[in-house]
Design a protein around this motif. Sequence first.
Motif, PDB file in Angstrom:
ATOM      1  N   ARG A  50       0.843  -1.212   0.000  1.00  0.00           N
ATOM      2  CA  ARG A  50       0.000   0.000   0.000  1.00  0.00           C
ATOM      3  C   ARG A  50       0.873   1.255   0.000  1.00  0.00           C
ATOM      4  N   ARG A 286      -2.020   3.509   9.131  1.00  0.00           N
ATOM      5  CA  ARG A 286      -2.966   2.685   9.896  1.00  0.00           C
ATOM      6  C   ARG A 286      -4.164   3.491  10.400  1.00  0.00           C
ATOM      7  N   SER A 288      -6.177   5.335   8.731  1.00  0.00           N
ATOM      8  CA  SER A 288      -7.300   5.510   7.818  1.00  0.00           C
ATOM      9  C   SER A 288      -7.196   4.490   6.695  1.00  0.00           C
ATOM     10  N   GLU A 289      -8.341   4.081   6.164  1.00  0.00           N
ATOM     11  CA  GLU A 289      -8.292   3.142   5.034  1.00  0.00           C
ATOM     12  C   GLU A 289      -7.941   3.855   3.739  1.00  0.00           C
TER      13      GLU A 289
END
Length: 331
Positions: A50, A286, A288-289
């Motif tokens: 990510r 971590r 927030s998505e």
Amino acid sequence: MNMIDPFGRTISYLRVSVTDRCDFRCTYCMAEDMAFLPKKDLLSLEELDRLCTVFIEKGVKRLRLTGGEPLVRKNIMHLVRQLSRHLDSGALEELTLTTNGSQLSRFAAELADCGVKRINVSLDTLDADKFHAITRWGHLGKVMTGIDAAQAAGLKVKLNAVALKDFNDAELPEMMRWAHGRGMDLTVIETMPMGEIDADRTDQYLPLSLLRASLERQFTLTDIPFKTGGPARYVQVAETGGKLGFITPMTHNFCESCNRVRLTCTGTLYMCLGQEDAADLRTPLRASEGNELVADAIDEAIGRKPKGHDFIIDRRTSRPSVSRHMSVTGG
Ligand code: SAM
């Protein structure tokens, strides 16, 4: 979206240390009894993917996996496979890695299948006993089999050797002939004062200006503009037909053209290999998505990328310039 630092340098190259662990203990890199990070502190492979993806969206074109030893991270090929989608889409121009070669016979074919075209293999000597002495835990035969496997898989291999006084300086001409004879370029690197080691770096440090002068007594070296995206400056060697690169952080720093930042396996971003300042990307990742928080944290970090490093190795300076070992941020 591009990342441009306060000195106008565009950041397009990300190096990612996927683990701080290594199956070697090179004497100039680590102390023998290194303490490694607990597994719980590591980002998962999904989190690393990510973060890398955010960097690619922000203009990173080249991505190099490093370590520690990248190929000892469990399931590392899952990350390589995931990242290769950015090669397929054209967003990423190059996915590569720096390795000690010990695991290459297992992974070379799969790396090639994932679109990796070239790799750097660190190799400081061709003498099996000296190899064991410098790496403490390594076996030259395994690395040689790994290099064979990489070439058989179609990977272009470049060798990196740290030039070490009274260790490999006399051997470097022979290593260069051997590398060039097998179609591999060789880059020599000045040792950098990173982290406490068991040895005295002043005893190990060999300025590459001296090495070059000595090589020029045997070989015809011609400066060439060849670049691979990193800091090496290359010469063409007339007698061997190959290229020799010089990475000279000590005698000639290359910071003015720095296009790199370095991410560690805990999600810490170092804006300079030779400075302590760092940015925590794990917390915004971590929190927030979505990727907005982490993208903002990256912008803020790039905004304080320093002008350069100030490494010193001399008898009066006993402390390393930075406290972390090279194995934290990778080469
Ligand atoms: N394990 C992989 C490998 O051996 O290439 C990747 C990590 S290793 C830290 C990356 C490179 O950094 C290797 O070429 C190693 O020789 C080099 N290196 C380690 N410590 C160094 C130091 N203090 N100065 C210069 N190069 C160093």
